[in-house]
Design an enzyme around this catalytic site. Structure first.
Site, PDB file in Angstrom:
ATOM      1  N   ARG A 253      16.016  14.622  -7.029  1.00  0.00           N
ATOM      2  CA  ARG A 253      14.848  15.205  -7.682  1.00  0.00           C
ATOM      3  C   ARG A 253      15.215  16.583  -8.233  1.00  0.00           C
ATOM      4  O   ARG A 253      15.867  17.373  -7.537  1.00  0.00           O
ATOM      5  CB  ARG A 253      13.678  15.353  -6.690  1.00  0.00           C
ATOM      6  CG  ARG A 253      12.966  14.054  -6.360  1.00  0.00           C
ATOM      7  CD  ARG A 253      12.201  13.520  -7.571  1.00  0.00           C
ATOM      8  NE  ARG A 253      11.510  12.267  -7.314  1.00  0.00           N
ATOM      9  CZ  ARG A 253      11.957  11.053  -7.652  1.00  0.00           C
ATOM     10  NH1 ARG A 253      13.108  10.905  -8.243  1.00  0.00           N
ATOM     11  NH2 ARG A 253      11.220   9.989  -7.415  1.00  0.00           N
ATOM     12  N   GLU A 282      10.674  17.039 -16.612  1.00  0.00           N
ATOM     13  CA  GLU A 282      11.157  15.813 -17.274  1.00  0.00           C
ATOM     14  C   GLU A 282      10.093  15.310 -18.244  1.00  0.00           C
ATOM     15  O   GLU A 282       8.905  15.463 -17.969  1.00  0.00           O
ATOM     16  CB  GLU A 282      11.469  14.750 -16.213  1.00  0.00           C
ATOM     17  CG  GLU A 282      12.635  15.179 -15.340  1.00  0.00           C
ATOM     18  CD  GLU A 282      13.050  14.118 -14.305  1.00  0.00           C
ATOM     19  OE1 GLU A 282      12.329  13.124 -14.142  1.00  0.00           O
ATOM     20  OE2 GLU A 282      14.087  14.314 -13.674  1.00  0.00           O
ATOM     21  N   HIS A 301      17.487  11.262 -16.377  1.00  0.00           N
ATOM     22  CA  HIS A 301      16.850  10.470 -15.305  1.00  0.00           C
ATOM     23  C   HIS A 301      16.857   8.978 -15.678  1.00  0.00           C
ATOM     24  O   HIS A 301      15.842   8.289 -15.532  1.00  0.00           O
ATOM     25  CB  HIS A 301      15.419  10.949 -15.018  1.00  0.00           C
ATOM     26  CG  HIS A 301      14.919  10.526 -13.662  1.00  0.00           C
ATOM     27  ND1 HIS A 301      13.926  11.194 -12.990  1.00  0.00           N
ATOM     28  CD2 HIS A 301      15.283   9.498 -12.845  1.00  0.00           C
ATOM     29  CE1 HIS A 301      13.684  10.599 -11.835  1.00  0.00           C
ATOM     30  NE2 HIS A 301      14.497   9.560 -11.725  1.00  0.00           N
TER      31      HIS A 301
HETATM   32  P1  NAD Z   1      15.107   7.881   2.208  1.00  0.00           P
HETATM   33  O1  NAD Z   1      13.714   8.181   2.654  1.00  0.00           O
HETATM   34  O2  NAD Z   1      15.771   6.636   2.684  1.00  0.00           O
HETATM   35  O3  NAD Z   1      16.070   9.107   2.569  1.00  0.00           O
HETATM   36  C1  NAD Z   1      15.688  10.438   2.399  1.00  0.00           C
HETATM   37  C2  NAD Z   1      16.345  11.236   3.502  1.00  0.00           C
HETATM   38  O4  NAD Z   1      15.984  12.627   3.307  1.00  0.00           O
HETATM   39  C3  NAD Z   1      15.871  10.842   4.914  1.00  0.00           C
HETATM   40  O5  NAD Z   1      16.948  10.405   5.714  1.00  0.00           O
HETATM   41  C4  NAD Z   1      15.263  12.137   5.443  1.00  0.00           C
HETATM   42  O6  NAD Z   1      15.514  12.321   6.828  1.00  0.00           O
HETATM   43  C5  NAD Z   1      15.999  13.167   4.603  1.00  0.00           C
HETATM   44  N1  NAD Z   1      15.378  14.474   4.678  1.00  0.00           N
HETATM   45  C6  NAD Z   1      14.050  14.778   4.806  1.00  0.00           C
HETATM   46  N2  NAD Z   1      13.911  16.117   4.910  1.00  0.00           N
HETATM   47  C7  NAD Z   1      15.151  16.652   4.838  1.00  0.00           C
HETATM   48  C8  NAD Z   1      15.655  17.971   4.894  1.00  0.00           C
HETATM   49  N3  NAD Z   1      14.838  19.028   5.077  1.00  0.00           N
HETATM   50  N4  NAD Z   1      16.983  18.183   4.764  1.00  0.00           N
HETATM   51  C9  NAD Z   1      17.831  17.118   4.596  1.00  0.00           C
HETATM   52  N5  NAD Z   1      17.422  15.833   4.568  1.00  0.00           N
HETATM   53  C10 NAD Z   1      16.086  15.612   4.685  1.00  0.00           C
HETATM   54  O7  NAD Z   1      15.044   7.929   0.606  1.00  0.00           O
HETATM   55  P2  NAD Z   1      16.107   7.302  -0.403  1.00  0.00           P
HETATM   56  O8  NAD Z   1      15.654   5.949  -0.808  1.00  0.00           O
HETATM   57  O9  NAD Z   1      17.473   7.488   0.142  1.00  0.00           O
HETATM   58  O10 NAD Z   1      15.872   8.284  -1.673  1.00  0.00           O
HETATM   59  C11 NAD Z   1      16.442   9.577  -1.677  1.00  0.00           C
HETATM   60  C12 NAD Z   1      16.005  10.372  -2.901  1.00  0.00           C
HETATM   61  O11 NAD Z   1      16.462   9.741  -4.103  1.00  0.00           O
HETATM   62  C13 NAD Z   1      14.488  10.523  -3.057  1.00  0.00           C
HETATM   63  O12 NAD Z   1      14.197  11.874  -3.362  1.00  0.00           O
HETATM   64  C14 NAD Z   1      14.155   9.681  -4.231  1.00  0.00           C
HETATM   65  O13 NAD Z   1      13.030  10.158  -4.915  1.00  0.00           O
HETATM   66  C15 NAD Z   1      15.421   9.810  -5.063  1.00  0.00           C
HETATM   67  N6  NAD Z   1      15.582   8.683  -6.004  1.00  0.00           N
HETATM   68  C16 NAD Z   1      16.028   8.928  -7.273  1.00  0.00           C
HETATM   69  C17 NAD Z   1      16.170   7.880  -8.181  1.00  0.00           C
HETATM   70  C18 NAD Z   1      16.677   8.084  -9.580  1.00  0.00           C
HETATM   71  O14 NAD Z   1      16.419   7.271 -10.469  1.00  0.00           O
HETATM   72  N7  NAD Z   1      17.456   9.129  -9.849  1.00  0.00           N
HETATM   73  C19 NAD Z   1      15.827   6.574  -7.796  1.00  0.00           C
HETATM   74  C20 NAD Z   1      15.431   6.346  -6.476  1.00  0.00           C
HETATM   75  C21 NAD Z   1      15.299   7.410  -5.597  1.00  0.00           C
END
Ligand code: NAD
Length: 355
Positions: A253, A282, A301
């Site tokens: 993000r 965005e 993105h």
């Molecule tokens: P997920 O919920 O499986 O993993 C997120 C992780 O962040 C969790 O393990 C959580 O413990 C951790 N977290 C929470 N607070 C934290 C902190 N203070 N410090 C460090 N880690 C912390 O989610 P995911 O499916 O792995 O997605 C991860 C990210 O990728 C999300 O932000 C999502 O929006 C983004 N994403 C981007 C795209 C894209 O097109 N670029 C697509 C899908 C997801």
């Protein structure tokens, strides 16, 4: 199952009492995103169970009127689902998102109102692949070589990239995508570090503090959720901890990064380069200063958009909507402790009068 039976019973009773049976309404926002045939292609079952409506509205009384008739809201990522919209949804059984991120939804308000919010995490592999693509492209200076070929420049002794073998990658956030990225990095024989306060063990990554990760990594890749603790987690202070030879990758993000501090670090030699697929605002503007830097690879993105992942997300979202209609809390509910306003026994909102 029990709730499904309750749903059928309510339907049977209504028919016996000659009450007209209305189908539940699924309201999809960002109508402009969907091309003709999307529903038929991605949601084979839902149209038989529900009336599917679309809206292009983002706020205001007309949207409230549309939401008031909805049983389910299907929310596409970039759309803000604020408390007033949720409050307008008097019949809402739940909200289902098209992807992972739910930070644009007031989940606290939804929980308070008794509305489950489910996401659709079908894009794990493709985002991990996109992150590692940026890692490899930066290491091999892919953008430089593409330009060189276009300009007819031959390699000379001053231009060289680096190997990933034996380098260290630090993953901030070690959930689904962080772990998938770590596995790919391991195949490159990289050393994998991870910082995630909610993860206590891993076979792949060495779990370390944020400070240690920033100091030791050759590549820092962001995979955390966006929340109050992680907004601007990459700021001036943390960029100062990174090696001057290190690269930052963000496929998570945009708001995780202080873009002005990053621009300074990239122009004054604080870090070596960055690969960015997500942005503070965005769609990213073509004249964004970071896009003009020679040590930045920027994409709008879209790098992780893959037909397989879109399909997977659509399947998961249809399953979640069907679960909600059947009276079950979906598997990927992000507020699982919610006290559901929907009464599975009567197939109605709690407190609502029986017909
Ligand atoms: P997920 O919920 O499986 O993993 C997120 C992780 O962040 C969790 O393990 C959580 O413990 C951790 N977290 C929470 N607070 C934290 C902190 N203070 N410090 C460090 N880690 C912390 O989610 P995911 O499916 O792995 O997605 C991860 C990210 O990728 C999300 O932000 C999502 O929006 C983004 N994403 C981007 C795209 C894209 O097109 N670029 C697509 C899908 C997801």
């Amino acid at each position: 199952m029990a709730a499904n039976t309750a749903g059928c019973r309510a339907h049977r009773e209504a028919v016996q009492r000659r009450v007209p049976v209305t189908r539940p309404v699924v309201l999809m926002n960002r109508a402009g995103f969907y091309k003709a045939g999307w529903i038929e292609k991605h949601w084979p079952t839902l149209p038989q169970r529900a009336e599917i409506r679309m809206t292009g509205l983002e706020s205001g009384p007309d949207l409230h009127t549309e939401v008031a008739e909805a049983d389910i809201l299907y929310n596409r990522g970039s759309f803000r689902l604020t408390r007033d919209i949720l409050e307008a949804g008097r019949k809402l059984r739940g909200v289902v998102t098209s992807g992972v991120g739910t930070e644009k939804i007031d989940v606290a308000a939804a929980t308070e109102l008794g509305i489950p919010v489910a996401n659709s995490p079908g894009n794990t592999s493709t985002v991990a692949e996109a992150a590692m693509l940026l890692v490899a492209a930066l290491a091999k200076r892919l953008h430089f070589w593409i330009e060189a070929a276009r300009e007819g420049k031959a390699p000379d002794s001053t231009t060289e990239g680096m190997e990933l073998f034996n380098k260290t990658i630090g993953l901030i956030g070690y959930g689904r995508i962080g772990r998938a990225t770590g596995k790919i990095a391991q195949a490159y024989e990289m050393h994998v570090l991870a910082y995630d306060p909610y993860v206590t063990e891993s076979d792949v990554a060495e779990l370390v503090s944020l400070e240690e990760l920033l100091k030791r990594s050759d590549f820092v890749s962001l995979h955390t959720l966006l929340n109050d603790d992680t907004r601007r987690i990459i700021n001036e202070e943390n960029l100062d901890l990174m090696k001057s030879t290190a690269f930052l990758i963000n496929t998570s993000r945009g708001e995780l990064v202080d873009e002005e501090a990053l621009e300074r670090a990239l122009t004054n030699g604080g870090i070596a380069g960055a690969g960015l697929d997500v942005w503070d605002i965005e769609p990213v503007s073509p004249d964004h200063p970071l896009l003009g830097l020679p040590n930045v690879i920027g994409t709008p993105h879209g790098l992780a958009h893959a037909s397989e992942s879109r399909r997977r997300c659509a399947v998961l979202s249809e399953q979640s909507i069907l679960s909600l209609l059947d009276g079950n809390i979906p598997e990927f509910t992000v507020n699982p402790t919610v006290t559901w306003r929907f009464d599975q026994r009567t197939d109605r909102r709690r407190g609502e009068k029986e017909l």
